[in-house]
Design an enzyme around this catalytic site. Structure first.
Site, PDB file in Angstrom:
ATOM      1  N   LYS A 190       0.855  -1.184   0.000  1.00 47.29           N
ATOM      2  CA  LYS A 190       0.000   0.000   0.000  1.00 47.29           C
ATOM      3  C   LYS A 190       0.892   1.234   0.000  1.00 47.29           C
ATOM      4  O   LYS A 190       1.936   1.263   0.660  1.00 47.29           O
ATOM      5  CB  LYS A 190      -0.882  -0.032   1.251  1.00 47.29           C
ATOM      6  CG  LYS A 190      -1.927   1.068   1.352  1.00 47.29           C
ATOM      7  CD  LYS A 190      -2.756   0.842   2.613  1.00 47.29           C
ATOM      8  CE  LYS A 190      -3.894   1.842   2.758  1.00 47.29           C
ATOM      9  NZ  LYS A 190      -4.713   1.583   3.968  1.00 47.29           N
TER      10      LYS A 190
ATOM     11  N   SER B 185      -9.444   1.559   3.293  1.00 49.93           N
ATOM     12  CA  SER B 185      -8.680   2.362   2.343  1.00 49.93           C
ATOM     13  C   SER B 185      -7.681   1.558   1.531  1.00 49.93           C
ATOM     14  O   SER B 185      -7.134   2.050   0.557  1.00 49.93           O
ATOM     15  CB  SER B 185      -7.941   3.465   3.098  1.00 49.93           C
ATOM     16  OG  SER B 185      -6.988   2.911   4.000  1.00 49.93           O
TER      17      SER B 185
ATOM     18  N   SER C  42      -9.688  -0.718   7.344  1.00 46.92           N
ATOM     19  CA  SER C  42      -9.129  -0.571   5.998  1.00 46.92           C
ATOM     20  C   SER C  42      -8.455  -1.802   5.421  1.00 46.92           C
ATOM     21  O   SER C  42      -8.090  -1.808   4.247  1.00 46.92           O
ATOM     22  CB  SER C  42      -8.138   0.599   5.974  1.00 46.92           C
ATOM     23  OG  SER C  42      -8.838   1.814   6.136  1.00 46.92           O
TER      24      SER C  42
END
Length: 453
Positions: A77, A155, A179
């Protein structure tokens, strides 16, 4: 390479010499380059991936393998520092930052285990949404959708889609309010949120330090167990399978089923029936602490919002705000209304509620409930309507943020499908520091939960 192959499946091929790490890395890079959705990755680390794959190949061929993960591709990420890359956190306002001089400790730990970093994945800007919509780098589409483009969840959107689409077997995420577990459930994969502090947070761009945690998105609990061990510098995992009859599960009845889609409830209850048939002890219980969390948020504001505002205050009141996702700006600015007395009241109540929750559980019990109250909704209506966006974002975060507020750990496992054939997740959660117990139970029950045993 079979895009649905797990870390464990690939490891067998790599360690046996049936598959060369360089061949695998090249196949992964080619698949990423040719994939129809180019909003999954914010950066492909081609040179690094091939160099690491060549090193893994040489080790394995000479009998000096670093272990189970040597040569396995993975993605990060875009919150984790990787040497030579700019950590943009899904935002254009950070694009002029100085590239990282070194890997974040967790990146370095997995590189030391021989893993091959192939790219950096997209996310909600500054990790501040559970939906995964990003107006700057595009919104990765949920690969499980068969009708209209649907959200990936956030996210850690790109990380989940990269795994679900078969581009990589594992990708790393962060979890401040869900997330990791949210996109895992929406995309039909496994997502493990570790207890906060289980791994080093240095070199990871924060959102709210009181809540931030890390963990992998992957194809199986076994994969998560292997990754967890390597992230902690272990040469091999120490998680044992547990006899199903020794596992005690408690279905939470407070908040988590409110306004849940019928298909989600049906898939969850079917999984519960399978667990009981397998001899697992399951009971239902109300948890007043869950409801009090939301009463506290209504009275004093959200902890994540207060800390996100403090982190981004200068950006929110400067020129950078005009270049940010305006929905992120609007939500973060709510933190300005949370005064010091409110913040202290939240922290004091949090300590009390964590203690209250612990007292409401018997030794060895783990919590279960649907990861989310709904399946992944279509993207277009959420982009077009601010009110709908904020409503669905709040509903999406609702079940998972409870675990962050109570400082616990959790694993989301696919348990069936709901509306439009979209995946449904079952969340098993433990208290802070119960990661070994949680992973052991999840490892033992995964096949039953999925309906494969």
């Amino acid at each position: 390479m079979d895009g649905n192959m797990s870390v464990a499946g690939l490891s067998v091929l790599l360690q046996s010499g049936a598959l060369d790490p360089v061949t695998l890395a090249e196949a992964v890079l080619d698949k990423i380059a040719g994939y129809k959705d180019q909003s999954i990755f914010t950066e492909v680390l081609g040179e690094r991936a091939l160099a690491e794959a060549k090193a893994a190949s040489a080790r394995i061929r000479s009998g000096r393998s670093l272990g189970l993960l040597d040569g396995i591709p993975m993605a990060w990420k875009d919150l984790f520092d990787t040497a030579g890359s700019v950590t943009k956190a899904g935002s254009v306002v950070l694009s002029d930052r100085t590239p990282a001089k070194q890997d974040a400790p967790v990146v370095r730990a997995l590189a030391s285990a021989g893993m091959v970093s192939v790219g950096r994945t997209n996310l909600s800007e500054f990790a501040f949404s559970g939906l995964g919509i990003n107006p700057h780098y595009g919104t990765a589409q949920n690969p499980r959708s068969q009708d209209v483009p649907r959200i990936p969840g956030g996210s850690s959107s790109g990380s989940a889609v990269a795994v679900a689409a078969g581009l990589v077997p594992v990708a790393m995420g962060t979890d401040t309010g869900g997330s990791i577990r949210i996109p895992a459930a929406f995309n039909g994969i496994v997502g493990y949120k570790a207890t906060r502090g289980r791994y080093a947070m240095d070199g990871v761009f924060p959102l709210a330090s009181s809540l931030d945690s890390l963990g992998p998105l992957c194809r199986s609990v076994q994969d998560a167990v292997w990754i967890d061990a390597a992230m902690r510098g272990r040469a091999a995992p120490n998680i044992a399978r547990t006899n199903g009859g020794d596992i005690k599960l408690v279905i939470a009845e407070t908040i988590v089923f409110d306004d849940a889609e019928a298909g989600v409830v049906a898939a969850f209850e079917q999984a519960v029936r399978r667990l009981r048939a397998a001899g697992v002890a399951v009971e239902r219980r109300a948890f007043p602490a869950f409801a009090e969390i939301f009463e506290l948020m209504a009275r004093h504001g959200a902890l994540v919002t207060a800390e996100a505002y403090a982190l981004h205050k200068e950006r929110l009141h400067g020129d950078a705000a005009a270049r940010m996702d305006q929905r992120v700006v609007a939500r973060a600015r709510l933190g300005e209304k949370i005064g010091m007395t409110d913040y202290i009241a939240i922290l004091e109540a949090r300590r009390r509620l964590i203690g209250q929750f612990k007292a409401s559980l018997n030794p060895g019990e783990l919590i279960v409930h649907p990861t989310l109250p709904h399946v992944a909704p279509p993207i277009a209506p959420l982009i077009a309507d601010d009110d709908l966006f904020f409503k669905i974002n709040g509903k999406t975060l609702r079940n998972t943020l409870i675990g962050n507020f109570l400082d616990g750990c959790g694993v989301s496992i696919p348990c069936g499908t709901g509306e439009a054939g979209m995946p449904v997740g079952l969340l098993i959660s433990g208290q802070a520091g119960e990661d070994e117990r949680l992973l052991s139970a999840a490892l033992s029950l995964e096949a039953v939960i999925r309906g494969e045993a």
